[in-house]
Motif scaffolding. Structure first.
Motif, PDB file in Angstrom:
ATOM      1  N   VAL A  12       0.851  -1.186   0.000  1.00 14.23           N
ATOM      2  CA  VAL A  12       0.000   0.000   0.000  1.00 14.23           C
ATOM      3  C   VAL A  12       0.889   1.239   0.000  1.00 14.23           C
ATOM      4  CG1 VAL A  12      -0.147   0.061   2.534  1.00 14.23           C
ATOM      5  CG2 VAL A  12      -1.996   1.049   1.142  1.00 14.23           C
ATOM      6  N   GLN A  13       0.367   2.318  -0.531  1.00 12.80           N
ATOM      7  CA  GLN A  13       1.081   3.585  -0.504  1.00 12.80           C
ATOM      8  C   GLN A  13       0.979   4.215   0.879  1.00 12.80           C
ATOM      9  OE1 GLN A  13       2.836   5.142  -3.119  1.00 12.80           O
ATOM     10  NE2 GLN A  13       2.588   3.135  -4.085  1.00 12.80           N
ATOM     11  N   ALA A  14       1.959   5.038   1.185  1.00 18.38           N
ATOM     12  CA  ALA A  14       1.920   5.766   2.462  1.00 18.38           C
ATOM     13  C   ALA A  14       0.606   6.537   2.595  1.00 18.38           C
ATOM     14  CB  ALA A  14       3.103   6.722   2.540  1.00 18.38           C
ATOM     15  N   TRP A  15       0.100   6.579   3.825  1.00 18.56           N
ATOM     16  CA  TRP A  15      -1.173   7.212   4.189  1.00 18.56           C
ATOM     17  C   TRP A  15      -2.377   6.385   3.766  1.00 18.56           C
ATOM     18  CZ3 TRP A  15       0.160  10.177   7.805  1.00 18.56           C
ATOM     19  CH2 TRP A  15       1.347  10.898   7.721  1.00 18.56           C
ATOM     20  N   LEU A  81      -7.283  -6.060  12.644  1.00 16.21           N
ATOM     21  CA  LEU A  81      -6.433  -4.895  12.894  1.00 16.21           C
ATOM     22  C   LEU A  81      -6.635  -3.939  11.725  1.00 16.21           C
ATOM     23  CD1 LEU A  81      -4.312  -3.703  14.855  1.00 16.21           C
ATOM     24  CD2 LEU A  81      -2.564  -4.539  13.258  1.00 16.21           C
ATOM     25  N   GLN A  82      -7.378  -2.871  11.976  1.00 11.50           N
ATOM     26  CA  GLN A  82      -7.567  -1.825  10.979  1.00 11.50           C
ATOM     27  C   GLN A  82      -6.406  -0.856  11.074  1.00 11.50           C
ATOM     28  OE1 GLN A  82     -10.072  -1.366   8.595  1.00 11.50           O
ATOM     29  NE2 GLN A  82      -8.759   0.306   7.886  1.00 11.50           N
ATOM     30  N   MET A  83      -5.705  -0.686   9.977  1.00  9.66           N
ATOM     31  CA  MET A  83      -4.513   0.160   9.962  1.00  9.66           C
ATOM     32  C   MET A  83      -4.745   1.325   9.011  1.00  9.66           C
ATOM     33  SD  MET A  83      -1.551  -2.773   9.949  1.00  9.66           S
ATOM     34  CE  MET A  83      -1.915  -3.304   8.281  1.00  9.66           C
ATOM     35  N   ASN A  84      -4.748   2.525   9.543  1.00  5.84           N
ATOM     36  CA  ASN A  84      -4.952   3.740   8.753  1.00  5.84           C
ATOM     37  C   ASN A  84      -3.700   4.606   8.801  1.00  5.84           C
ATOM     38  OD1 ASN A  84      -7.645   2.941   8.290  1.00  5.84           O
ATOM     39  ND2 ASN A  84      -8.346   4.013  10.132  1.00  5.84           N
ATOM     40  N   ASP A  85      -3.613   5.521   7.853  1.00  7.70           N
ATOM     41  CA  ASP A  85      -2.480   6.461   7.795  1.00  7.70           C
ATOM     42  C   ASP A  85      -1.150   5.716   7.897  1.00  7.70           C
ATOM     43  OD1 ASP A  85      -4.338   8.822   9.834  1.00  7.70           O
ATOM     44  OD2 ASP A  85      -4.312   8.548   7.668  1.00  7.70           O
ATOM     45  N   LEU A  86      -1.010   4.698   7.085  1.00  7.40           N
ATOM     46  CA  LEU A  86       0.176   3.857   7.154  1.00  7.40           C
ATOM     47  C   LEU A  86       1.420   4.631   6.749  1.00  7.40           C
ATOM     48  CD1 LEU A  86      -1.443   0.613   5.827  1.00  7.40           C
ATOM     49  CD2 LEU A  86      -0.170   0.797   7.975  1.00  7.40           C
ATOM     50  N   THR A  91       6.049  -1.023   7.753  1.00  8.26           N
ATOM     51  CA  THR A  91       6.400  -2.200   6.966  1.00  8.26           C
ATOM     52  C   THR A  91       6.947  -3.293   7.869  1.00  8.26           C
ATOM     53  OG1 THR A  91       6.845  -0.953   4.938  1.00  8.26           O
ATOM     54  CG2 THR A  91       7.946  -3.089   5.172  1.00  8.26           C
ATOM     55  N   ALA A  92       6.338  -4.471   7.797  1.00  8.38           N
ATOM     56  CA  ALA A  92       6.711  -5.563   8.695  1.00  8.38           C
ATOM     57  C   ALA A  92       5.899  -6.805   8.347  1.00  8.38           C
ATOM     58  CB  ALA A  92       6.438  -5.179  10.157  1.00  8.38           C
ATOM     59  N   VAL A  93       6.311  -7.916   8.929  1.00  6.74           N
ATOM     60  CA  VAL A  93       5.449  -9.096   8.958  1.00  6.74           C
ATOM     61  C   VAL A  93       4.600  -8.982  10.217  1.00  6.74           C
ATOM     62  CG1 VAL A  93       5.329 -11.609   9.041  1.00  6.74           C
ATOM     63  CG2 VAL A  93       7.139 -10.480   7.717  1.00  6.74           C
ATOM     64  N   TYR A  94       3.301  -9.084  10.050  1.00 11.90           N
ATOM     65  CA  TYR A  94       2.366  -8.935  11.157  1.00 11.90           C
ATOM     66  C   TYR A  94       1.869 -10.319  11.584  1.00 11.90           C
ATOM     67  CZ  TYR A  94       2.271  -3.893  10.736  1.00 11.90           C
ATOM     68  OH  TYR A  94       2.634  -2.568  10.738  1.00 11.90           O
ATOM     69  N   TYR A  95       1.905 -10.543  12.895  1.00 13.11           N
ATOM     70  CA  TYR A  95       1.490 -11.812  13.474  1.00 13.11           C
ATOM     71  C   TYR A  95       0.353 -11.586  14.460  1.00 13.11           C
ATOM     72  CZ  TYR A  95       6.135 -13.416  11.966  1.00 13.11           C
ATOM     73  OH  TYR A  95       7.259 -13.722  11.242  1.00 13.11           O
ATOM     74  N   VAL A 120       4.646  -0.850   3.057  1.00 17.10           N
ATOM     75  CA  VAL A 120       4.158   0.502   2.827  1.00 17.10           C
ATOM     76  C   VAL A 120       5.208   1.256   2.029  1.00 17.10           C
ATOM     77  CG1 VAL A 120       3.291   2.622   3.871  1.00 17.10           C
ATOM     78  CG2 VAL A 120       2.924   0.413   5.018  1.00 17.10           C
ATOM     79  N   ALA A 121       4.808   1.689   0.850  1.00 17.15           N
ATOM     80  CA  ALA A 121       5.724   2.419  -0.027  1.00 17.15           C
ATOM     81  C   ALA A 121       5.603   3.906   0.248  1.00 17.15           C
ATOM     82  CB  ALA A 121       5.392   2.117  -1.473  1.00 17.15           C
ATOM     83  N   SER A 122       6.761   4.539   0.431  1.00 14.65           N
ATOM     84  CA  SER A 122       6.749   5.976   0.732  1.00 14.65           C
ATOM     85  C   SER A 122       6.708   6.794  -0.550  1.00 14.65           C
ATOM     86  CB  SER A 122       7.968   6.349   1.554  1.00 14.65           C
ATOM     87  OG  SER A 122       9.147   5.974   0.867  1.00 14.65           O
TER      88      SER A 122
END
Length: 122
Positions: A12-15, A81-86, A91-95, A120-122
């Motif tokens: 995903v793109q940043a934000w 896990l809702q992640m906003n404004d990334l 960037t990571a592996v999420y467990y 997450v691409a900046s």
């Protein structure tokens, strides 16, 4: 034994936003605590968020508070896990993991999923 399967990762793109899911293969008992952790490239695994299954009480790492939301669906034995404004640093592996203590300490969690990559691409 209950197994955990994460899904929803991706690039995903940043934000931008992503929603991760963690489905349990069996019932999650009310005494359980479900947590999300992540491991950035080249770093140690770290706490992200947790939720007490019985009450829905939550706790977040300072780095994600206000941007991430952990929630649950009892009937589906699923935690989200809702992640906003990334940001790129997300960037990571999420467990996801299951434990029985309300703690950030990953050593207290005894069932782990296989992880899902978030980039997450900046």
């Amino acid at each position: 034994q209950v197994q955990l399967v994460e899904s929803g990762g991706g690039s995903v793109q940043a934000w931008g936003s992503l929603r991760l899911s963690c489905a349990a293969s069996g019932r999650i008992y009310s005494s359980s605590v479900m947590g999300w952790f992540r491991q950035p490239p080249g770093k140690e695994r770290e706490f992200v968020a947790l939720i007490r299954w019985s009450s829905g009480t939550t706790l977040y790492a300072d780095s994600v508070a206000g941007r991430f939301t952990i929630s649950k669906q009892n009937a589906e034995n699923t935690v989200y896990l809702q992640m906003n404004d990334l940001k790129s640093e997300d960037t990571a592996v999420y467990y996801c993991a299951r434990g029985s203590q309300y703690t950030r300490d990953q050593k207290s969690y005894y069932t782990w999923g296989q992880g899902t990559q978030v980039t997450v691409a900046s």
